[in-house]
Design an enzyme around this catalytic site. Structure first.
Site, short mmCIF file in Angstrom:
data_model
loop_
_atom_site.label_atom_id
_atom_site.label_comp_id
_atom_site.label_asym_id
_atom_site.label_seq_id
_atom_site.Cartn_x
_atom_site.Cartn_y
_atom_site.Cartn_z
N HIS A 376 0.71 -1.24 -0.10
CA HIS A 376 0.06 -0.06 0.17
C HIS A 376 0.72 1.22 0.02
CE1 HIS A 376 -3.95 -1.92 0.69
NE2 HIS A 376 -3.18 -2.82 1.24
N LYS A 567 -7.90 14.00 4.61
CA LYS A 567 -6.96 12.93 4.37
C LYS A 567 -6.13 13.08 5.49
CE LYS A 567 -5.95 14.17 0.20
NZ LYS A 567 -6.10 12.95 -0.72
N THR A 675 -8.36 6.72 -2.02
CA THR A 675 -9.61 6.29 -2.16
C THR A 675 -10.72 7.48 -1.76
OG1 THR A 675 -9.26 5.45 0.31
CG2 THR A 675 -9.18 3.72 -1.69
N LYS A 679 -14.53 8.58 -3.43
CA LYS A 679 -15.76 8.95 -2.82
C LYS A 679 -16.22 10.27 -3.21
CE LYS A 679 -13.79 6.59 1.19
NZ LYS A 679 -12.84 6.63 2.40
C1 JNB Z 1 -1.92 3.43 4.26
C2 JNB Z 1 -1.11 2.88 5.19
C3 JNB Z 1 0.31 2.45 4.75
C4 JNB Z 1 1.25 2.35 5.63
C5 JNB Z 1 1.11 2.15 7.11
C6 JNB Z 1 -0.24 2.46 7.33
N1 JNB Z 1 -1.60 3.49 2.95
C7 JNB Z 1 -1.24 2.96 6.40
C8 JNB Z 1 -2.74 3.81 1.91
C9 JNB Z 1 -2.14 4.71 0.81
C10 JNB Z 1 -3.29 5.12 -0.03
C11 JNB Z 1 -4.12 3.85 -0.58
C12 JNB Z 1 -4.23 3.18 0.74
C13 JNB Z 1 -5.33 1.95 0.49
O1 JNB Z 1 -4.69 1.20 -0.50
O2 JNB Z 1 -2.96 3.74 4.66
O3 JNB Z 1 -3.35 2.77 1.55
O4 JNB Z 1 -5.28 4.54 -1.33
O5 JNB Z 1 -2.69 5.77 -1.20
O6 JNB Z 1 -1.38 5.59 1.07
C14 JNB Z 1 2.02 1.64 7.94
C15 JNB Z 1 1.68 1.62 9.45
C16 JNB Z 1 2.77 1.34 10.18
C17 JNB Z 1 4.15 0.99 9.83
C18 JNB Z 1 4.34 1.07 8.48
C19 JNB Z 1 3.37 1.28 7.44
#
Ligand code: JNB
Length: 834
Positions: A376, A567, A675, A679
């Site tokens: 992601h 966001k 996302t 919406k």
């Molecule tokens: C996240 C996310 C990424 C890494 C960690 C936590 N990513 C959260 C988002 C992207 C968007 C995409 C969405 C759904 O796919 O929310 O995912 O639309 O572009 O930024 C994380 C947390 C802790 C440690 C390492 C990573």
């Protein structure tokens, strides 16, 4: 493992099929009264709408549980292949209105409540958000399980039941204050505790060799400190189809054995403390949407999720098939939501070898045919690494297995690229260095049969950049699955007026087949339809104004352009670029440059990770700029800037119907998908955006003429890095120069000298990774195009209708059916409706 004492008798008569509960208005009135009066002990003198919410929810939940039971039995009898969505986050939001919509009883219940003198909306508002996620990744998991149930796919969500979800945000003196989110304090009627399915989880201890009964050399993990994972199940209803799937969330508790030992030794206090220690594991969601490196508690959370969920699945398998795992991989598939649960690769190996007696080869065959991994993010700081030392201490057996997986993998790599030790170092799951680290993404790739990104550009960049060696090695593993959002929550439920108009015009098939929205295209220039559309947009804007008024005392103009960016606050998402534009507009007003002015209301919302200093400072800047602008009589109604506190799922349900313009302005190549962009589009907002993430596909669908594009492309960004000179750009752009000057002369922090220096320096740095200054001019120009379009009401409404009409691709029904077609390969299972 006896967590509770169970009765020996089996109450067969009461666990067979549940009786069918009535679904008419009177049934709901009767049940409501019984729960409100008999169960909750309230009467007409009760002032709090909360109990009415609970009573109604109980009546709804009863109907859901009946279908849940049917679904469960049908799956079991069909012996079908199962899917599991493993995620550290499920950002579910509220349940009541979604449950009513999916059961098809919204109207009838609304009438029943009206007959009782109650306002359904008021009841709904008392429900706490289940905020068990940070942002995109967590909400995606929630949309996914909604679509799985609607598509009648046998998929179970596995996650953690955090006692405290995402912190609630308030603003004091322009700064973010974090307040703990005790979302369970008034109870949670949607969950059912199932201690009978508890699982024991091992930590610490050490490993040793032993000979099993057949004389085989085996490893075992002993002298462990165990905790118990107790599952809490929440029903996940499909849309009017009788399917109710399960979201199973684990809560950590202490083992009774452990307590007793301590107690016998006379350490009563220690035993209670130990219990608390165990319960700490699922106490709180980590509030970071990138990078939380090295925290032992986080690794314990991840392992608890992986181990409890896998043991649960294996236990079910054994109950139905005995200890023969020959067909396990044909019948089970695990989707890993980022690397957070990727320790599951090693844990499945452990369970199959150490507990089920399989050899390495068979266990590896099963593991690599059941695991699939979704990435992601491309941000390097979000790539998870765990120190080998920490893993050896907390999960010694898992660390051994990871070393062995890596040894096998390194053998394959050296066979493929003989003598290329750089390749081996680059691809090794273990990163060498003064502190050895486990690269969790590599473990996930090596252990999975599928690796996907979440939008076309993102998947391409994974293959060409971050994972290029793995792509060269296993090109067929890699694929794209562009994200989506569920049209039930994000259009049908949150925008009832638009829903009514759409359904009146093209029927209701779009709710489960969003591509049917394309039928609206022919109405884009139909005056009657466009008028109705415009009126609904305006009334949604008014509702958003009223919602904001609850929190802030400020007058907003429903006829101004509603320009919205909500966001997580992150530098790559470039809320700063938005602020620079707002300052530019303010500066134009002050200069009297206001010919053909378009009144604009800029709304920004989002949480900053508590440890992310720069992001918190950006919130402070937004609030300070808002303060100056909103209180300047020269500005008046021409421009407003609002920071909306505590952005969350239930807030977005009010925000996205009321948006004219959706801000999707990340540095190209940095936003994996986005996302929120979907919406907004679905609800008829127009997008101003860069060629990043799913924006590219949104623009493709709606057509370039209905999208406000600006900014460098990903390739241009990477090229410019070598010779980026923001000061030059500032010197050559008068408007930008004036904006930077206002910041530098502390116009927005006259009594707080220096607080924005870091922001200014980062903007002006040739090493600014987000290159905000580079896109300023083209952003401002695109905003002018926005104004021109907005001033032509007919044109804008047409573009708005087309945005909604072309949003069909961005339903998670499409996303999930792609996952299923390419990765999971599950059969749909029809549930008999009674
Ligand atoms: C996240 C996310 C990424 C890494 C960690 C936590 N990513 C959260 C988002 C992207 C968007 C995409 C969405 C759904 O796919 O929310 O995912 O639309 O572009 O930024 C994380 C947390 C802790 C440690 C390492 C990573």
């Amino acid at each position: 493992m006896p967590h509770r004492v169970f009765q020996k008798s089996k109450p067969k008569a009461i666990i067979s099929k549940l009786p069918h509960l009535g679904m008419n208005k009177q049934n709901f009135i009767d049940d409501f009264k019984r729960y409100y009066g008999h169960r909750l002990g309230r009467d007409k003198n009760c002032r709090s709408p909360h109990y009415a919410y609970e009573a109604l929810s109980m009546a709804i939940s009863d109907r859901m549980i009946e279908r849940w039971k049917n679904t469960f039995t049908t799956y079991k009898e069909s012996n079908c292949k199962r899917g599991y969505y493993l995620s550290m986050e499920f950002l579910m939001g509220r349940s009541l209105s979604n449950a009513m919509l999916n059961l098809g009883v919204s109207d009838i219940v609304s009438k029943a409540m009206y007959a009782l003198g109650l306002d359904l909306e008021e009841l709904e508002e008392t429900e706490a958000d289940a905020g068990l996620g940070n942002g995109g990744l967590g909400r995606l998991a929630a949309c996914f399980i909604d679509s799985c149930a609607t598509l009648q796919l046998p998929v179970t969500g596995y996650g953690l039941r955090y006692e405290y979800g995402m912190f609630s945000q308030s603003i004091a003196n322009g700064e973010q204050i974090e307040n703990p989110d005790h979302w369970l304090k008034n109870g949670n009627i949607w969950e059912i505790e199932r201690p009978e399915y508890s699982q024991q989880i091992k930590f610490r201890g050490h490993t040793e060799f032993y000979l099993d009964e057949q004389g085989h050399e085996k490893r075992r993990w002993i002298d462990t400190q165990d905790i118990i994972a107790v599952p809490y199940d929440t029903p996940v209803p499909g849309y009017k189809n009788g399917t109710v799937n399960t979201l199973r969330l684990w809560k950590a508790t202490a083992t009774e054995v452990f307590d007793l030992q301590e107690f016998n030794a006379g350490d009563y206090a220690e035993s209670v403390a130990a219990k608390n220690n165990a319960e700490n594991i699922t106490m709180v969601l980590y509030p970071n949407d990138a990078n939380e490196n090295g925290k032992a508690l986080r690794l314990q959370q991840q392992y608890l999720l992986a181990s409890a969920s896998l043991q649960d699945v294996l236990q079910n398998w054994i109950a139905n098939h005995g200890s023969n795992f020959n067909h396990f991989a044909e019948k089970n598939c695990f989707q890993l939501n980022d690397t957070h649960p990727s320790i599951a690769v090693a844990e499945l190996m452990r369970l199959l070898m150490d507990e089920q007696g399989l050899d390495w080869k068979d266990a590896w065959e099963i593991t690599t045919h059941t695991m699939a991994y979704t990435n992601h993010t491309l941000l390097p700081e979000a790539l998870e690494r765990w120190s080998v030392g920490l893993m050896q201490y907390l999960l010694p057996r898992l660390m051994e297995i990871i070393f062995e997986i890596n040894a096998h993998f390194m053998t394959e790599v050296s066979a493929h690229w003989p003598g290329d030790s750089d390749k081996m170092a680059a691809m090794s799951i273990i990163e060498e260095g003064h502190e050895k680290q486990v690269r969790m993404a590599y473990l996930a790739i090596v252990g999975s049969f599928s690796v996907n990104g979440v939008a076309e550009l993102h998947s391409q960049l994974l293959q060409q950049g971050l994972f290029k060696d793995f792509y060269a090695f296993w090109p067929d593993k890699f694929n794209n699955k562009t994200n989506g959002v569920t049209p039930r929550r994000w259009l049908a439920a949150c925008n009832p007026e638009l829903t009514t108009l759409i359904t009146k015009t093209i029927g209701n098939g779009w709710i489960t087949d969003l591509s049917q929205l394309a039928k609206l295209k022919v109405y884009a220039e139909d005056t009657e339809f466009a008028d109705a559309w415009y009126k609904i947009q305006q009334s949604s804007k008014q509702r958003l104004i009223d919602y904001n008024k609850l929190e802030m005392d400020i007058e907003l103009d429903v006829n101004s352009l509603f320009d919205i960016q909500v966001k997580r606050i992150h530098e790559y998402k470039r809320q700063l670029l938005n602020v620079l534009h707002v300052i530019h507009l303010y500066e134009r007003i002050k200069r009297g440059d206001t010919n053909n002015w378009t009144n604009r209301t800029v709304l920004i919302g989002g949480k900053a990770a508590p440890g992310y200093v720069m992001a918190k400072n950006i919130i402070k800047l937004i609030n300070n700029v808002a303060n100056v602008i909103n209180n300047d009589p020269d500005v008046g109604g021409k421009l407003k800037l609002i920071f909306m506190p505590n952005y969350r799922v239930s807030a977005m349900e009010k925000i996205c119907p009321g948006a004219d313009l959706s801000e999707q302005i990340s540095t190209a190549g940095k936003e994996a998908s986005g996302t929120g962009n979907m919406k907004f589009m679905m609800n008829g907002a127009l997008t101003i955006g860069t060629l990043d993430g799913a924006n590219i596909e949104i623009r493709e669908e709606v057509g370039a003429e209905n999208f406000f594009l600006f900014g460098l492309t990903e390739t241009e960004v990477e090229e410019l890095r070598h010779h980026y000179n923001p000061q030059d750009i500032i010197n050559n752009d008068k408007d930008l120069g004036r904006v930077i000057n206002l910041l530098e002369c502390s116009h927005f922090n006259q009594f707080e000298q220096g607080i924005f220096d870091d922001i200014i320096n980062s903007l002006k740095s040739p090493h600014d990774p987000w290159m905000t200054i580079a896109d300023f001019r083209s952003y401002v120009d695109a905003q002018k195009q926005v104004e021109i379009a907005y001033n032509d009401k007919k044109r804008w409404t047409k573009m708005s209708i087309l945005n909604c009409a072309c949003s069909g691709k961005f339903s998670t029904d499409r996303t999930i059916s792609d996952y299923n077609h390419d990765i999971w390969k599950l059969e749909t299972i029809k549930i008999k409706t009674q």
